[in-house]
Write a protein that holds these residues in place. Structure first.
Motif, PDB file in Angstrom:
ATOM      1  N   TYR A   1       4.600   1.057  -9.743  1.00 23.32           N
ATOM      2  CA  TYR A   1       3.462   1.813 -10.254  1.00 23.32           C
ATOM      3  C   TYR A   1       2.577   2.274  -9.096  1.00 23.32           C
ATOM      4  O   TYR A   1       2.193   1.479  -8.225  1.00 23.32           O
ATOM      5  CB  TYR A   1       2.647   0.958 -11.233  1.00 23.32           C
ATOM      6  CG  TYR A   1       3.385   0.710 -12.520  1.00 23.32           C
ATOM      7  CD1 TYR A   1       4.264  -0.366 -12.647  1.00 23.32           C
ATOM      8  CD2 TYR A   1       3.235   1.570 -13.606  1.00 23.32           C
ATOM      9  CE1 TYR A   1       4.959  -0.582 -13.819  1.00 23.32           C
ATOM     10  CE2 TYR A   1       3.940   1.365 -14.788  1.00 23.32           C
ATOM     11  CZ  TYR A   1       4.793   0.285 -14.878  1.00 23.32           C
ATOM     12  OH  TYR A   1       5.492   0.073 -16.041  1.00 23.32           O
ATOM     13  N   LEU A   2       2.239   3.555  -9.124  1.00 20.92           N
ATOM     14  CA  LEU A   2       1.465   4.158  -8.047  1.00 20.92           C
ATOM     15  C   LEU A   2       0.164   4.736  -8.585  1.00 20.92           C
ATOM     16  O   LEU A   2       0.157   5.485  -9.557  1.00 20.92           O
ATOM     17  CB  LEU A   2       2.268   5.265  -7.370  1.00 20.92           C
ATOM     18  CG  LEU A   2       3.425   4.775  -6.506  1.00 20.92           C
ATOM     19  CD1 LEU A   2       4.442   5.884  -6.308  1.00 20.92           C
ATOM     20  CD2 LEU A   2       2.915   4.283  -5.164  1.00 20.92           C
ATOM     21  N   CYS A   3      -0.918   4.388  -7.927  1.00 22.40           N
ATOM     22  CA  CYS A   3      -2.232   4.939  -8.231  1.00 22.40           C
ATOM     23  C   CYS A   3      -2.568   5.982  -7.177  1.00 22.40           C
ATOM     24  O   CYS A   3      -2.178   5.845  -6.001  1.00 22.40           O
ATOM     25  CB  CYS A   3      -3.266   3.831  -8.234  1.00 22.40           C
ATOM     26  SG  CYS A   3      -4.950   4.378  -8.551  1.00 22.40           S
ATOM     27  N   ALA A   4      -3.283   7.020  -7.567  1.00 22.22           N
ATOM     28  CA  ALA A   4      -3.641   8.080  -6.634  1.00 22.22           C
ATOM     29  C   ALA A   4      -5.029   8.606  -6.960  1.00 22.22           C
ATOM     30  O   ALA A   4      -5.564   8.360  -8.047  1.00 22.22           O
ATOM     31  CB  ALA A   4      -2.614   9.205  -6.692  1.00 22.22           C
TER      32      ALA A   4
ATOM     33  N   GLN B   1      -4.384  -1.046  -4.276  1.00 28.34           N
ATOM     34  CA  GLN B   1      -3.756  -1.474  -5.514  1.00 28.34           C
ATOM     35  C   GLN B   1      -3.468  -2.977  -5.432  1.00 28.34           C
ATOM     36  O   GLN B   1      -3.043  -3.482  -4.399  1.00 28.34           O
ATOM     37  CB  GLN B   1      -2.437  -0.734  -5.752  1.00 28.34           C
ATOM     38  CG  GLN B   1      -2.621   0.724  -6.087  1.00 28.34           C
ATOM     39  CD  GLN B   1      -1.302   1.370  -6.486  1.00 28.34           C
ATOM     40  OE1 GLN B   1      -0.844   2.335  -5.877  1.00 28.34           O
ATOM     41  NE2 GLN B   1      -0.668   0.828  -7.529  1.00 28.34           N
ATOM     42  N   SER B   2      -3.685  -3.666  -6.544  1.00 27.95           N
ATOM     43  CA  SER B   2      -3.352  -5.089  -6.577  1.00 27.95           C
ATOM     44  C   SER B   2      -2.955  -5.487  -7.986  1.00 27.95           C
ATOM     45  O   SER B   2      -3.414  -4.887  -8.965  1.00 27.95           O
ATOM     46  CB  SER B   2      -4.549  -5.927  -6.101  1.00 27.95           C
ATOM     47  OG  SER B   2      -5.659  -5.738  -6.965  1.00 27.95           O
ATOM     48  N   PRO B   3      -2.086  -6.497  -8.119  1.00 26.98           N
ATOM     49  CA  PRO B   3      -1.376  -7.135  -7.022  1.00 26.98           C
ATOM     50  C   PRO B   3      -0.224  -6.257  -6.531  1.00 26.98           C
ATOM     51  O   PRO B   3       0.136  -5.295  -7.201  1.00 26.98           O
ATOM     52  CB  PRO B   3      -0.863  -8.425  -7.668  1.00 26.98           C
ATOM     53  CG  PRO B   3      -0.624  -8.037  -9.094  1.00 26.98           C
ATOM     54  CD  PRO B   3      -1.714  -7.055  -9.433  1.00 26.98           C
ATOM     55  N   LYS B   4       0.380  -6.625  -5.420  1.00 22.30           N
ATOM     56  CA  LYS B   4       1.534  -5.880  -4.935  1.00 22.30           C
ATOM     57  C   LYS B   4       2.768  -6.187  -5.776  1.00 22.30           C
ATOM     58  O   LYS B   4       3.577  -5.310  -6.051  1.00 22.30           O
ATOM     59  CB  LYS B   4       1.807  -6.257  -3.468  1.00 22.30           C
ATOM     60  CG  LYS B   4       3.007  -5.528  -2.846  1.00 22.30           C
ATOM     61  CD  LYS B   4       2.772  -4.053  -2.690  1.00 22.30           C
ATOM     62  CE  LYS B   4       3.940  -3.383  -1.964  1.00 22.30           C
ATOM     63  NZ  LYS B   4       3.732  -1.919  -1.802  1.00 22.30           N
TER      64      LYS B   4
ATOM     65  N   GLY C   1       1.121   0.983  -4.016  1.00 22.20           N
ATOM     66  CA  GLY C   1       1.966   0.686  -5.160  1.00 22.20           C
ATOM     67  C   GLY C   1       1.960  -0.774  -5.581  1.00 22.20           C
ATOM     68  O   GLY C   1       1.611  -1.673  -4.810  1.00 22.20           O
ATOM     69  N   SER C   2       2.349  -0.991  -6.833  1.00 19.74           N
ATOM     70  CA  SER C   2       2.494  -2.327  -7.402  1.00 19.74           C
ATOM     71  C   SER C   2       3.842  -2.419  -8.098  1.00 19.74           C
ATOM     72  O   SER C   2       4.196  -1.532  -8.879  1.00 19.74           O
ATOM     73  CB  SER C   2       1.393  -2.616  -8.431  1.00 19.74           C
ATOM     74  OG  SER C   2       0.121  -2.709  -7.839  1.00 19.74           O
ATOM     75  N   TRP C   3       4.549  -3.512  -7.794  1.00 19.33           N
ATOM     76  CA  TRP C   3       5.842  -3.727  -8.432  1.00 19.33           C
ATOM     77  C   TRP C   3       5.630  -4.627  -9.648  1.00 19.33           C
ATOM     78  O   TRP C   3       5.095  -5.722  -9.524  1.00 19.33           O
ATOM     79  CB  TRP C   3       6.810  -4.423  -7.473  1.00 19.33           C
ATOM     80  CG  TRP C   3       7.282  -3.594  -6.348  1.00 19.33           C
ATOM     81  CD1 TRP C   3       6.734  -3.532  -5.091  1.00 19.33           C
ATOM     82  CD2 TRP C   3       8.408  -2.722  -6.332  1.00 19.33           C
ATOM     83  NE1 TRP C   3       7.464  -2.667  -4.300  1.00 19.33           N
ATOM     84  CE2 TRP C   3       8.495  -2.162  -5.042  1.00 19.33           C
ATOM     85  CE3 TRP C   3       9.380  -2.368  -7.279  1.00 19.33           C
ATOM     86  CZ2 TRP C   3       9.493  -1.254  -4.690  1.00 19.33           C
ATOM     87  CZ3 TRP C   3      10.370  -1.466  -6.920  1.00 19.33           C
ATOM     88  CH2 TRP C   3      10.411  -0.922  -5.638  1.00 19.33           C
ATOM     89  N   LEU C   4       6.063  -4.195 -10.812  1.00 18.99           N
ATOM     90  CA  LEU C   4       5.980  -4.995 -12.023  1.00 18.99           C
ATOM     91  C   LEU C   4       7.397  -5.318 -12.482  1.00 18.99           C
ATOM     92  O   LEU C   4       8.230  -4.420 -12.639  1.00 18.99           O
ATOM     93  CB  LEU C   4       5.229  -4.261 -13.134  1.00 18.99           C
ATOM     94  CG  LEU C   4       5.220  -4.938 -14.500  1.00 18.99           C
ATOM     95  CD1 LEU C   4       4.517  -6.290 -14.433  1.00 18.99           C
ATOM     96  CD2 LEU C   4       4.557  -4.033 -15.544  1.00 18.99           C
TER      97      LEU C   4
ATOM     98  N   THR D   1      -2.569  -6.184 -16.404  1.00 15.41           N
ATOM     99  CA  THR D   1      -3.426  -5.115 -15.889  1.00 15.41           C
ATOM    100  C   THR D   1      -3.243  -4.974 -14.392  1.00 15.41           C
ATOM    101  O   THR D   1      -3.310  -5.957 -13.647  1.00 15.41           O
ATOM    102  CB  THR D   1      -4.906  -5.404 -16.202  1.00 15.41           C
ATOM    103  OG1 THR D   1      -5.076  -5.426 -17.625  1.00 15.41           O
ATOM    104  CG2 THR D   1      -5.794  -4.310 -15.622  1.00 15.41           C
ATOM    105  N   LEU D   2      -2.993  -3.732 -13.971  1.00 15.83           N
ATOM    106  CA  LEU D   2      -2.871  -3.405 -12.559  1.00 15.83           C
ATOM    107  C   LEU D   2      -4.186  -2.787 -12.095  1.00 15.83           C
ATOM    108  O   LEU D   2      -4.725  -1.890 -12.748  1.00 15.83           O
ATOM    109  CB  LEU D   2      -1.719  -2.410 -12.335  1.00 15.83           C
ATOM    110  CG  LEU D   2      -0.360  -2.815 -12.898  1.00 15.83           C
ATOM    111  CD1 LEU D   2       0.680  -1.744 -12.597  1.00 15.83           C
ATOM    112  CD2 LEU D   2       0.081  -4.149 -12.350  1.00 15.83           C
ATOM    113  N   SER D   3      -4.653  -3.260 -10.950  1.00 13.84           N
ATOM    114  CA  SER D   3      -5.934  -2.794 -10.428  1.00 13.84           C
ATOM    115  C   SER D   3      -5.743  -1.648  -9.452  1.00 13.84           C
ATOM    116  O   SER D   3      -4.784  -1.617  -8.677  1.00 13.84           O
ATOM    117  CB  SER D   3      -6.639  -3.949  -9.725  1.00 13.84           C
ATOM    118  OG  SER D   3      -7.778  -3.495  -9.012  1.00 13.84           O
TER     119      SER D   3
END
Lengths: 114, 110
Positions: A89-92, A6-9, A108-111, A20-22
């Protein structure tokens, strides 16, 4: 090594901006997911995709959008319509059909909205 | 409505003091009950999946058990490194995503 990236952190957004979170995975999994985590709220499902070019809304999809053009990638866009976007935000990903299969998470990514 | 409830919200133990965490679920026709460990600022790490009442799985000091209505995560002789938030989840009725509880935050002091 296989895994989910996941990016960015950490990401800061001004009010009114889309971000946009990758999320990229090299596990060869067909299914991918986005969850949101707030303190004391546990994980809540935003969107999920069982296969390329198909995705479904989760419990809190309003203000978010996704695309699934490639098996490896499932980016999440947080739009200006999301009123309270500050969260983790967590991607799985997993093999489709959870029976007998494990769902793996990225880091995870912190927004933060500033 | 599908729901997963975990208790207690927080648990403080002394090193070596065994205890259990509880997870109650509501989905009929269970398609899987999952346990994860989450360290602060990190993604959840998979621990166990249970599918049928009576099933048990173990990993080091952790043992997960399942009944028809709830699951327990037993922690035997915990160490400070076991401190984390433990998340329970069940597969939704369609078997397409996980529904999570709010977690139990475990603190083990030496």
């Amino acid at each position: 090594d296989g895994g989910i990236t996941q990016s960015p952190k950490y990401l800061f957004r001004k009010e009114g901006q889309n971000v946009t979170l990758s999320c990229e995975q090299n596990l060869n999994h067909d299914a991918m997911y986005w969850y949101r985590q707030d303190p004391g709220q546990g994980l809540r499902l935003i969107y999920y995709s069982q296969i390329v070019n198909d995705f479904q809304k989760g419990d809190i999809a309003e203000g978010y959008s996704v695309s699934r053009e490639k098996k490896e990638s499932f980016p999440l866009t947080v739009t200006s319509a999301q009123k309270n976007p500050t969260a983790f935000y967590l991607c799985a990903s997993s093999i489709p059909g959870l029976s007998g299969n494990t769902i793996y998470f990225g880091e995870g990514s912190w927004l933060t909205v500033v | 409505e599908d729901q997963v409830t975990q208790s207690p919200e927080a648990l403080r133990l002394q090193e070596g003091e065994s205890s259990s965490l509880n997870c109650s679920y509501t989905v009929s026709g269970l398609r899987g009950l999952f346990w994860y460990r989450q360290d602060p600022g990190k993604g959840p790490e998979f621990l166990f999946t249970l599918y049928s009442a009576g099933e048990e799985k173990e990993k080091e000091r952790l043992k997960a058990t399942l009944t028809k209505k709830e699951s327990f995560l037993h922690i035997t002789a915990p160490k400070p490194e076991d401190s984390a938030t433990y998340l329970c989840a069940e597969a939704n009725q369609a078997g397409t995503a996980l529904i999570f509880g709010k977690g139990t935050t475990l603190s083990v002091s030496s």
